[in-house]
Design a protein around this motif. Sequence first.
Motif, short mmCIF file in Angstrom:
data_model
loop_
_atom_site.label_atom_id
_atom_site.label_comp_id
_atom_site.label_asym_id
_atom_site.label_seq_id
_atom_site.Cartn_x
_atom_site.Cartn_y
_atom_site.Cartn_z
N LEU A 1 0.85 -1.25 0.17
CA LEU A 1 -0.11 -0.01 0.08
C LEU A 1 0.84 1.22 -0.01
CD1 LEU A 1 -1.45 -2.30 1.92
CD2 LEU A 1 -3.18 -0.44 2.43
N SER A 2 0.80 2.00 -0.99
CA SER A 2 1.39 3.39 -1.02
C SER A 2 0.42 4.53 -0.36
CB SER A 2 1.76 3.73 -2.36
OG SER A 2 2.59 4.91 -2.53
N VAL A 3 0.85 4.99 0.74
CA VAL A 3 -0.20 5.84 1.56
C VAL A 3 0.12 7.19 1.51
CG1 VAL A 3 -1.40 6.06 3.90
CG2 VAL A 3 -0.78 3.76 2.92
N HIS A 4 -0.78 8.11 1.28
CA HIS A 4 -0.68 9.48 1.22
C HIS A 4 -1.08 10.01 2.68
CE1 HIS A 4 -1.57 13.45 -1.08
NE2 HIS A 4 -2.38 13.51 0.27
N SER A 5 -0.21 11.29 3.06
CA SER A 5 -0.53 11.48 4.13
C SER A 5 -0.49 13.22 4.48
CB SER A 5 0.23 10.90 5.38
OG SER A 5 1.98 11.18 5.14
N THR A 6 -0.62 13.85 3.38
CA THR A 6 -0.26 15.32 3.65
C THR A 6 -1.21 16.00 4.40
OG1 THR A 6 0.41 15.20 0.97
CG2 THR A 6 -0.30 17.53 2.18
N GLY A 7 -0.49 16.66 5.44
CA GLY A 7 -1.08 17.32 6.55
C GLY A 7 -2.05 16.37 7.54
N ARG A 8 -1.78 14.95 7.31
CA ARG A 8 -2.56 14.37 8.18
C ARG A 8 -1.56 13.17 8.62
NH1 ARG A 8 -7.87 13.96 7.35
NH2 ARG A 8 -7.80 13.20 9.46
N CYS A 9 -0.45 13.39 9.05
CA CYS A 9 0.51 12.37 9.26
C CYS A 9 -0.20 11.53 10.48
CB CYS A 9 1.76 12.63 9.49
SG CYS A 9 2.53 13.55 8.10
N GLY A 10 -0.38 11.94 11.54
CA GLY A 10 -0.90 11.22 12.84
C GLY A 10 -2.04 10.64 12.75
N ALA A 11 -2.97 11.41 11.90
CA ALA A 11 -4.24 10.62 11.54
C ALA A 11 -4.43 9.43 10.72
CB ALA A 11 -5.38 11.52 10.80
N VAL A 12 -3.28 9.30 9.84
CA VAL A 12 -2.87 8.26 9.17
C VAL A 12 -2.57 7.19 9.80
CG1 VAL A 12 -1.40 7.36 7.42
CG2 VAL A 12 -2.82 9.23 6.57
N LEU A 13 -1.42 7.55 10.79
CA LEU A 13 -0.95 6.61 11.60
C LEU A 13 -2.03 5.94 12.45
CD1 LEU A 13 2.65 8.00 12.55
CD2 LEU A 13 1.83 6.31 10.61
N ASP A 14 -3.13 6.61 13.01
CA ASP A 14 -3.97 6.11 13.71
C ASP A 14 -4.83 5.18 13.18
OD1 ASP A 14 -3.64 8.10 15.83
OD2 ASP A 14 -5.22 9.61 15.20
N GLU A 15 -4.85 5.24 11.88
CA GLU A 15 -5.72 4.36 10.88
C GLU A 15 -5.00 2.92 10.96
OE1 GLU A 15 -9.07 4.63 10.68
OE2 GLU A 15 -9.00 6.70 11.51
N VAL A 16 -3.61 3.30 10.52
CA VAL A 16 -2.61 1.99 10.35
C VAL A 16 -2.58 1.08 11.71
CG1 VAL A 16 -0.54 1.42 9.88
CG2 VAL A 16 -1.58 3.02 8.47
N GLU A 17 -2.74 2.02 12.74
CA GLU A 17 -2.66 1.02 14.02
C GLU A 17 -4.08 0.59 14.27
OE1 GLU A 17 -1.09 1.98 18.52
OE2 GLU A 17 -1.85 3.99 17.44
N ARG A 18 -4.92 1.15 13.97
CA ARG A 18 -6.24 0.44 14.13
C ARG A 18 -6.67 -0.79 13.15
NH1 ARG A 18 -11.43 1.33 11.59
NH2 ARG A 18 -13.01 1.33 12.79
N ALA A 19 -6.05 -0.55 11.96
CA ALA A 19 -5.96 -1.90 10.99
C ALA A 19 -4.78 -2.10 10.44
CB ALA A 19 -7.23 -1.58 10.04
N PRO A 20 -3.77 -2.78 11.29
CA PRO A 20 -2.38 -2.94 10.76
C PRO A 20 -2.18 -3.85 9.47
CG PRO A 20 -2.43 -3.49 13.03
CD PRO A 20 -3.99 -3.19 12.69
N HIS A 21 -1.29 -3.35 8.65
CA HIS A 21 -1.06 -4.23 7.36
C HIS A 21 0.55 -4.27 7.08
CE1 HIS A 21 -0.64 -5.59 3.31
NE2 HIS A 21 -2.06 -6.00 3.32
N PRO A 22 1.06 -5.51 7.15
CA PRO A 22 2.42 -5.46 6.86
C PRO A 22 2.94 -4.87 5.72
CG PRO A 22 1.46 -7.44 6.35
CD PRO A 22 0.54 -6.71 6.81
N GLY A 23 2.28 -4.37 4.77
CA GLY A 23 2.70 -3.63 3.23
C GLY A 23 2.61 -2.33 3.23
N VAL A 24 2.55 -1.61 4.39
CA VAL A 24 2.29 0.01 4.20
C VAL A 24 3.69 0.65 3.77
CG1 VAL A 24 1.62 2.20 5.51
CG2 VAL A 24 0.25 -0.03 5.84
N ILE A 25 3.66 1.59 2.78
CA ILE A 25 4.70 2.33 2.63
C ILE A 25 4.16 3.88 2.55
CG2 ILE A 25 6.45 2.84 0.74
CD1 ILE A 25 5.95 -0.09 -0.32
N LEU A 26 4.73 4.64 3.56
CA LEU A 26 4.18 6.04 3.56
C LEU A 26 5.14 6.71 2.75
CD1 LEU A 26 4.35 5.95 7.46
CD2 LEU A 26 2.30 5.91 5.90
#
Length: 256
Positions: A120-145
């Motif tokens: 997963l190629s994940v966009h986080s412009t201006g929302r870094c903390g919120a993106v990590l909240d969601e990744v922590e809520r539903a972890p996946h081993p293939g996340v690329i920020l």
Amino acid sequence: MSLSELPPLDAHAHIAADVSAAQVLGLGNSVVFAMTRSVREALYTLRPGAASGDRLVWGMGSHPGVEQTVRQFDGDAFAEAVSRFALIGEVGLDRRGDDEAQVAMFRSILRAVAGRPVLLSVHSTGRCGAVLDEVERAPHPGVILHWFNGTAAEVSRATDLGCYFSVNAAMSPASLERIPFDRMLTETDFPASRTKTGASRPGDVARIEAVLAERHGADVRTQAWVNLAEVCGRAGATGRMPMEVRSVLESVTPGG
């Protein structure tokens, strides 16, 4: 394959879905992860007669910064199409637009990829903390920020969550300094910020390789491929990659 023969790795770029075969050849020997902005656009890259290549990896995306994509997002359609891709991107959250709708879309995507062998190629412009909240809520081993400009604490948190990072030459020295070298992949985000990234086309990662080599004094390209092999292995995505990309991944994997 010897390490000296490793191709340039562009882990996040944008290419028009109607790209011609000649244009794909123009990418040279680079491996390019090509993001899309909607399911419809992604599926168009799979049409009969579409240009493709052994070193071009299409992602299925639902870009949070594209209002129409967020408004028209269909979670069932996305989930149904996941099995046709090794790469999901570009997805995530953006500071612009409807926050609630973006979060709902990202959560739906994370549910759709749960247990699936994809990156997963994940966009986080201006929302870094919120993106990590969601990744922590539903972890996946293939996340690329992608182009992650989080604080040192957020980078540490992302690393603890198992995330990798695709970086480009438009990022500040401070942002690059925070990211562990053994979690870095190179990218261009072409055509964004071409004057800053120095990329003349997708796959042209020479500038970011030079920046990282000066900082780390190491073989950047080899490390990027080793890192990609590791995240692919964790996610189980290696077998879904085009044959030539799989061959490179196996060449840098111990015992591969």
